[in-house]
Design an enzyme around this catalytic site. Structure first.
Site, PDB file in Angstrom:
ATOM      1  N   GLY A  18       0.838  -1.204   0.000  1.00  0.00           N
ATOM      2  CA  GLY A  18       0.000   0.000   0.000  1.00  0.00           C
ATOM      3  C   GLY A  18       0.867   1.246   0.000  1.00  0.00           C
ATOM      4  N   ALA A  29      15.395  10.767  -1.492  1.00  0.00           N
ATOM      5  CA  ALA A  29      16.540  10.744  -0.580  1.00  0.00           C
ATOM      6  C   ALA A  29      17.506   9.616  -0.944  1.00  0.00           C
ATOM      7  CB  ALA A  29      16.054  10.590   0.862  1.00  0.00           C
ATOM      8  N   VAL A  30      16.966   8.459  -1.316  1.00  0.00           N
ATOM      9  CA  VAL A  30      17.838   7.342  -1.710  1.00  0.00           C
ATOM     10  C   VAL A  30      18.667   7.754  -2.925  1.00  0.00           C
ATOM     11  CG1 VAL A  30      17.855   5.000  -2.708  1.00  0.00           C
ATOM     12  CG2 VAL A  30      16.323   5.530  -0.786  1.00  0.00           C
ATOM     13  N   ARG A  79       1.056  -5.168  -5.198  1.00  0.00           N
ATOM     14  CA  ARG A  79       1.219  -6.327  -4.309  1.00  0.00           C
ATOM     15  C   ARG A  79       1.382  -7.515  -5.254  1.00  0.00           C
ATOM     16  NH1 ARG A  79      -0.687  -4.087   0.716  1.00  0.00           N
ATOM     17  NH2 ARG A  79      -2.480  -2.721   0.458  1.00  0.00           N
ATOM     18  N   GLY A 109       5.911  -1.807   3.763  1.00  0.00           N
ATOM     19  CA  GLY A 109       5.535  -2.312   5.085  1.00  0.00           C
ATOM     20  C   GLY A 109       6.041  -3.726   5.325  1.00  0.00           C
ATOM     21  N   ASP A 110       5.360  -4.454   6.194  1.00  0.00           N
ATOM     22  CA  ASP A 110       5.888  -5.777   6.581  1.00  0.00           C
ATOM     23  C   ASP A 110       5.910  -6.771   5.426  1.00  0.00           C
ATOM     24  OD1 ASP A 110       3.154  -5.864   6.599  1.00  0.00           O
ATOM     25  OD2 ASP A 110       2.973  -7.016   8.454  1.00  0.00           O
ATOM     26  N   THR A 133       4.213   2.944   5.599  1.00  0.00           N
ATOM     27  CA  THR A 133       2.823   2.469   5.553  1.00  0.00           C
ATOM     28  C   THR A 133       1.997   3.404   6.426  1.00  0.00           C
ATOM     29  OG1 THR A 133       1.287   0.788   6.391  1.00  0.00           O
ATOM     30  CG2 THR A 133       3.486   0.723   7.319  1.00  0.00           C
ATOM     31  N   ASP A 135      -0.337   2.554   8.188  1.00  0.00           N
ATOM     32  CA  ASP A 135      -0.831   1.812   9.359  1.00  0.00           C
ATOM     33  C   ASP A 135       0.040   1.972  10.606  1.00  0.00           C
ATOM     34  OD1 ASP A 135      -2.905   0.948   7.847  1.00  0.00           O
ATOM     35  OD2 ASP A 135      -2.246  -1.129   7.653  1.00  0.00           O
ATOM     36  N   ASP A 137       2.353   0.144  11.726  1.00  0.00           N
ATOM     37  CA  ASP A 137       2.369  -1.105  12.502  1.00  0.00           C
ATOM     38  C   ASP A 137       3.708  -1.835  12.460  1.00  0.00           C
ATOM     39  OD1 ASP A 137       2.143  -1.671   9.836  1.00  0.00           O
ATOM     40  OD2 ASP A 137       0.572  -3.170  10.041  1.00  0.00           O
ATOM     41  N   ARG A 170     -26.651  14.481  15.084  1.00  0.00           N
ATOM     42  CA  ARG A 170     -26.630  13.088  14.620  1.00  0.00           C
ATOM     43  C   ARG A 170     -25.506  12.294  15.262  1.00  0.00           C
ATOM     44  NH1 ARG A 170     -27.477  14.322   8.207  1.00  0.00           N
ATOM     45  NH2 ARG A 170     -29.653  13.720   8.102  1.00  0.00           N
ATOM     46  N   ARG A 179      -5.858  -2.162   8.788  1.00  0.00           N
ATOM     47  CA  ARG A 179      -6.329  -3.532   8.573  1.00  0.00           C
ATOM     48  C   ARG A 179      -6.182  -4.376   9.821  1.00  0.00           C
ATOM     49  NH1 ARG A 179      -4.038  -5.361   3.310  1.00  0.00           N
ATOM     50  NH2 ARG A 179      -2.195  -4.652   4.387  1.00  0.00           N
ATOM     51  N   GLY A 193     -11.647  14.322  19.675  1.00  0.00           N
ATOM     52  CA  GLY A 193     -12.597  14.289  20.793  1.00  0.00           C
ATOM     53  C   GLY A 193     -13.758  13.349  20.518  1.00  0.00           C
ATOM     54  N   SER A 223     -24.311  15.427  19.687  1.00  0.00           N
ATOM     55  CA  SER A 223     -23.823  14.636  18.546  1.00  0.00           C
ATOM     56  C   SER A 223     -22.836  13.615  19.090  1.00  0.00           C
ATOM     57  CB  SER A 223     -23.129  15.526  17.516  1.00  0.00           C
ATOM     58  OG  SER A 223     -21.956  16.083  18.065  1.00  0.00           O
ATOM     59  N   ARG A 254     -25.590   8.063  10.824  1.00  0.00           N
ATOM     60  CA  ARG A 254     -24.955   8.041   9.504  1.00  0.00           C
ATOM     61  C   ARG A 254     -23.599   7.336   9.599  1.00  0.00           C
ATOM     62  NH1 ARG A 254     -29.277   9.535   8.317  1.00  0.00           N
ATOM     63  NH2 ARG A 254     -29.919  11.213   6.910  1.00  0.00           N
ATOM     64  N   HIS A 260      -9.614   5.220   0.992  1.00  0.00           N
ATOM     65  CA  HIS A 260      -8.304   5.488   0.390  1.00  0.00           C
ATOM     66  C   HIS A 260      -7.906   6.958   0.364  1.00  0.00           C
ATOM     67  CE1 HIS A 260      -8.769   1.313  -0.746  1.00  0.00           C
ATOM     68  NE2 HIS A 260      -7.471   1.297  -0.972  1.00  0.00           N
TER      69      HIS A 260
HETATM   70  O1  F6P Z   1      -1.648  -1.280   4.599  1.00  0.00           O
HETATM   71  C1  F6P Z   1      -2.183  -0.043   4.368  1.00  0.00           C
HETATM   72  C2  F6P Z   1      -3.647  -0.141   4.027  1.00  0.00           C
HETATM   73  O2  F6P Z   1      -4.060   1.149   3.666  1.00  0.00           O
HETATM   74  C3  F6P Z   1      -4.539  -0.723   5.119  1.00  0.00           C
HETATM   75  O3  F6P Z   1      -4.849   0.192   6.140  1.00  0.00           O
HETATM   76  C4  F6P Z   1      -5.729  -1.154   4.313  1.00  0.00           C
HETATM   77  O4  F6P Z   1      -6.440  -2.173   4.942  1.00  0.00           O
HETATM   78  C5  F6P Z   1      -5.102  -1.661   3.056  1.00  0.00           C
HETATM   79  O5  F6P Z   1      -3.870  -0.994   2.915  1.00  0.00           O
HETATM   80  C6  F6P Z   1      -5.941  -1.482   1.821  1.00  0.00           C
HETATM   81  O6  F6P Z   1      -5.286  -2.053   0.745  1.00  0.00           O
HETATM   82  P1  F6P Z   1      -5.754  -1.928  -0.776  1.00  0.00           P
HETATM   83  O7  F6P Z   1      -5.369  -0.558  -1.259  1.00  0.00           O
HETATM   84  O8  F6P Z   1      -5.009  -3.005  -1.463  1.00  0.00           O
HETATM   85  O9  F6P Z   1      -7.240  -2.077  -0.775  1.00  0.00           O
END
Ligand code: F6P
Length: 329
Positions: A18, A29-30, A79, A109-110, A133, A135, A137, A170, A179, A193, A223, A254, A260
């Protein structure tokens, strides 16, 4: 250049998985750090797919002009299922050999690091990972490239949702990305908040969520915002709304899924600086002879983490922040 540096003549750089805001700043930078040491750089298009299918482009300092402020990645990302196979990785290694490439810088990422680590183990390719990433993570770095930008994008959207939620009195269930992790959900909920944050790291008791929302109704809140991480085991904001909407019909509930939008946009200053530091560090550590490591920033200092460690477990949320979110809501 110091005498102790390893002679690195040619490197390849790719972005994979992603995308995240700041990947371009890292590529820049690289390329520029390598140019400084007279190292030739190939950019690989479409991540590991391009490594297998020979999508190599020579890059120089001009090819990364005017990209530091742009979201996405000029190298494109993907991917690759093929790279998960031994055959795919063999083809990738052969291409690296064909271009006389000494080392690979893998930005992602990982999943990206798992791929780079296998390439190293199976084919002796020197590889350094740069964590990017939204995320956040990945262990071994306080923040990943793109996290701060995504956080601010999500926060900006949630603030706007609060305005309309307040105007119409609402309840909104807002789904943010993540994810497997709740970093974006937790920090946006504190910063906006929000009344409740639902995180993949914590078991969600829907009855308890209803009880808390009911208590808030009794407190005359006009709300309510519930931030739901997409990876929460309730199945996300739409599924949660289906389960609780009948109990809160007076709130005209709602759902808003930010999706994305959180992956795009100009990187924040913090992400640009982080990406610049990590991209340059990746080149430096290759020259110092390291491989199978990830560069990170911990307590404002550069830190190396073996890739196998970086992919061995997910970064944990700070429990004091989870408690803080509960106290302040
Ligand atoms: O890993 C980053 C991320 O944005 C996650 O938060 C999300 O679940 C996933 O990628 C979505 O991936 P894709 O763009 O392949 O739907």
């Amino acid at each position: 250049m110091s005498e102790d540096l390893v002679k690195v003549k040619t490197i390849a750089v790719l972005t994979s998985g992603g995308d995240s805001p700041g990947m371009n700043a890292a590529v820049r930078a690289v390329v520029r750090a390598a140019a400084q040491s007279k190292i030739k750089v190939y950019g690989v298009k479409h991540g590991y797919y391009g490594l297998i299918h020979d999508e190599f482009v020579e890059m120089d300092t001009h090819s990364v002009s005017n990209i530091i402020q742009r979201g996405g990645t000029i190298l494109k990302s993907a991917r690759s299922e093929e790279f998960r196979t031994e055959e795919g990785r063999k083809n990738a290694a052969e291409n690296l050999k064909k271009y006389n490439i000494d080392a690979l810088v893998a930005i992602g990422g990982d999943g990206t690091f798992t791929g780079a680590n296998l390439l190293s183990k199976e084919h002796g390719v020197n590889a350094v990972g740069v964590p990017a990433t939204i995320d956040n993570d990945i262990i071994g770095t306080d923040e990943t490239i793109g996290y701060d930008s995504a956080l601010n994008t999500a926060l900006d959207a949630i603030d706007k949702i609060r305005d309309t939620a307040d105007a119409h009195e609402r309840m909104f269930l807002v789904e943010v990305m993540g994810r497997d992790t709740g970093f974006i959900a937790l920090e946006t909920s504190i910063a906006s908040g929000a009344e409740i944050a639902l995180l993949p790291e914590e078991l969600t008791n829907v009855e308890e969520v209803k009880r808390q929302l009911n208590n808030m109704l009794k407190e005359q809140r006009r709300s309510s915002l519930v931030v739901v991480a997409e990876g929460d085991e309730t199945g996300g904001a739409i599924k949660l709304a289906e389960r609780i909407k009948d109990d809160f019909s007076q709130y005209d509930m709602r759902v808003c899924i930010l999706g994305h939008i959180q992956r795009g946009g100009a990187p924040t200053a913090r992400d640009r600086v982080l990406a610049s530091r990590l991209g340059a560090a990746a080149v430096k550590v290759l020259q110092e002879g390291h491989s199978e490591v990830m560069v990170g920033v911990v307590n404002n200092s550069l830190k190396l983490t073996p890739m196998r460690v970086a992919i061995s477990k997910k970064k944990e949320l700070d429990h004091s922040l989870i408690e803080l979110a509960k106290i302040l809501r």
